[in-house]
Design a protein around this motif. Structure first.
Motif, PDB file in Angstrom:
ATOM      1  N   LEU A  80     -26.784  44.758  17.217  1.00 60.80           N
ATOM      2  CA  LEU A  80     -27.269  45.969  16.551  1.00 60.80           C
ATOM      3  C   LEU A  80     -27.889  45.562  15.222  1.00 60.80           C
ATOM      4  O   LEU A  80     -27.239  44.911  14.403  1.00 60.80           O
ATOM      5  N   VAL A  81     -29.137  45.961  15.024  1.00 59.70           N
ATOM      6  CA  VAL A  81     -29.837  45.634  13.783  1.00 59.70           C
ATOM      7  C   VAL A  81     -30.270  46.926  13.111  1.00 59.70           C
ATOM      8  O   VAL A  81     -31.031  47.708  13.686  1.00 59.70           O
ATOM      9  N   GLU A  82     -29.802  47.114  11.903  1.00 62.80           N
ATOM     10  CA  GLU A  82     -30.073  48.342  11.162  1.00 62.80           C
ATOM     11  C   GLU A  82     -31.241  48.170  10.207  1.00 62.80           C
ATOM     12  O   GLU A  82     -31.542  47.057   9.747  1.00 62.80           O
ATOM     13  N   SER A  83     -31.856  49.283   9.883  1.00 61.81           N
ATOM     14  CA  SER A  83     -32.871  49.323   8.838  1.00 61.81           C
ATOM     15  C   SER A  83     -32.845  50.711   8.213  1.00 61.81           C
ATOM     16  O   SER A  83     -32.292  51.656   8.777  1.00 61.81           O
ATOM     17  N   GLY A  84     -33.469  50.809   7.062  1.00 65.97           N
ATOM     18  CA  GLY A  84     -33.458  52.072   6.336  1.00 65.97           C
ATOM     19  C   GLY A  84     -32.396  52.036   5.256  1.00 65.97           C
ATOM     20  O   GLY A  84     -31.901  50.982   4.885  1.00 65.97           O
ATOM     21  N   GLY A  85     -32.023  53.183   4.769  1.00 69.35           N
ATOM     22  CA  GLY A  85     -31.065  53.236   3.678  1.00 69.35           C
ATOM     23  C   GLY A  85     -31.753  53.009   2.351  1.00 69.35           C
ATOM     24  O   GLY A  85     -32.967  53.067   2.233  1.00 69.35           O
ATOM     25  N   GLY A  86     -30.951  52.745   1.305  1.00 69.34           N
ATOM     26  CA  GLY A  86     -31.490  52.524  -0.017  1.00 69.34           C
ATOM     27  C   GLY A  86     -31.039  53.594  -0.990  1.00 69.34           C
ATOM     28  O   GLY A  86     -29.938  54.117  -0.889  1.00 69.34           O
ATOM     29  N   LEU A  87     -31.929  53.911  -1.953  1.00 70.27           N
ATOM     30  CA  LEU A  87     -31.613  54.863  -3.003  1.00 70.27           C
ATOM     31  C   LEU A  87     -32.262  56.210  -2.729  1.00 70.27           C
ATOM     32  O   LEU A  87     -33.386  56.267  -2.238  1.00 70.27           O
ATOM     33  N   ALA A  88     -31.565  57.275  -3.061  1.00 69.70           N
ATOM     34  CA  ALA A  88     -32.134  58.615  -2.937  1.00 69.70           C
ATOM     35  C   ALA A  88     -31.527  59.523  -3.991  1.00 69.70           C
ATOM     36  O   ALA A  88     -30.353  59.358  -4.357  1.00 69.70           O
ATOM     37  N   GLN A  89     -32.315  60.460  -4.443  1.00 67.25           N
ATOM     38  CA  GLN A  89     -31.811  61.443  -5.384  1.00 67.25           C
ATOM     39  C   GLN A  89     -31.034  62.506  -4.626  1.00 67.25           C
ATOM     40  O   GLN A  89     -31.327  62.780  -3.448  1.00 67.25           O
ATOM     41  N   ALA A  90     -30.050  63.076  -5.263  1.00 69.74           N
ATOM     42  CA  ALA A  90     -29.294  64.154  -4.644  1.00 69.74           C
ATOM     43  C   ALA A  90     -30.253  65.258  -4.217  1.00 69.74           C
ATOM     44  O   ALA A  90     -31.154  65.644  -4.973  1.00 69.74           O
ATOM     45  N   GLY A  91     -30.052  65.733  -2.992  1.00 61.14           N
ATOM     46  CA  GLY A  91     -30.954  66.726  -2.424  1.00 61.14           C
ATOM     47  C   GLY A  91     -32.074  66.120  -1.608  1.00 61.14           C
ATOM     48  O   GLY A  91     -32.794  66.835  -0.903  1.00 61.14           O
ATOM     49  N   GLY A  92     -32.222  64.823  -1.702  1.00 66.77           N
ATOM     50  CA  GLY A  92     -33.283  64.130  -0.994  1.00 66.77           C
ATOM     51  C   GLY A  92     -32.880  63.725   0.413  1.00 66.77           C
ATOM     52  O   GLY A  92     -31.833  64.139   0.915  1.00 66.77           O
ATOM     53  N   SER A  93     -33.732  62.875   1.006  1.00 68.36           N
ATOM     54  CA  SER A  93     -33.527  62.476   2.399  1.00 68.36           C
ATOM     55  C   SER A  93     -33.700  60.972   2.567  1.00 68.36           C
ATOM     56  O   SER A  93     -34.421  60.327   1.803  1.00 68.36           O
ATOM     57  N   LEU A  94     -33.029  60.452   3.563  1.00 68.87           N
ATOM     58  CA  LEU A  94     -33.185  59.066   4.004  1.00 68.87           C
ATOM     59  C   LEU A  94     -33.023  59.039   5.501  1.00 68.87           C
ATOM     60  O   LEU A  94     -32.369  59.935   6.080  1.00 68.87           O
TER      61      LEU A  94
END
Length: 122
Positions: A4-18
């Motif tokens: 299983l290889v993941e991608s995405g994630g990181g930083l987001a402001q509250a109320g935002g999306s990832l």
């Protein structure tokens, strides 16, 4: 074996999306349920969302209405769309897969991704 290889994630402001993605390879024909766990510092690893080969889904109460799990069997990929993010969503998110079910003890889950950090700031 299944990888299983993941991608995405990181930083987001509250109320935002990832969005998180997880690509499976190997003996994927044996897999029934795929999903995402998360683990915040000092806390246990908990199931956030999962989806079976028949597209039956599960969501933890804390993410219902905000997160959506989906599966593209042609691409052997599962996604976690995270909307209306909150600071308490900050954690390492792990993709997981099992030949039976993910709704079991964490120690019994068969396959894991490497983990992706999600940090929500306000």
């Amino acid at each position: 074996q299944v990888q299983l290889v993941e991608s995405g994630g990181g930083l987001a402001q509250a109320g935002g999306s990832l969005r998180l993605s997880c690509v499976a390879s190997g003996r994927i024909f044996s897999i029934d349920e795929m999903g995402w766990f998360r683990q915040a510092p000092g806390k246990q690893r908990d199931l956030v969302a999962s989806i079976t080969s028949g597209n039956s889904t599960y969501y933890a109460d804390s993410v219902k209405g905000r997160f959506t799990i989906s599966r593209d069997n042609a691409k052997n990929t599962v996604y976690l769309q995270m909307n209306s993010l909150k600071r308490e969503d900050t954690a390492v998110y792990y993709c997981a897969a099992d030949r039976t079910t993910l709704r079991t003890r964490v120690a019994w889950v068969e396959y894991w991704g490497q983990g992706s950090q999600v940090t929500v700031f306000s």
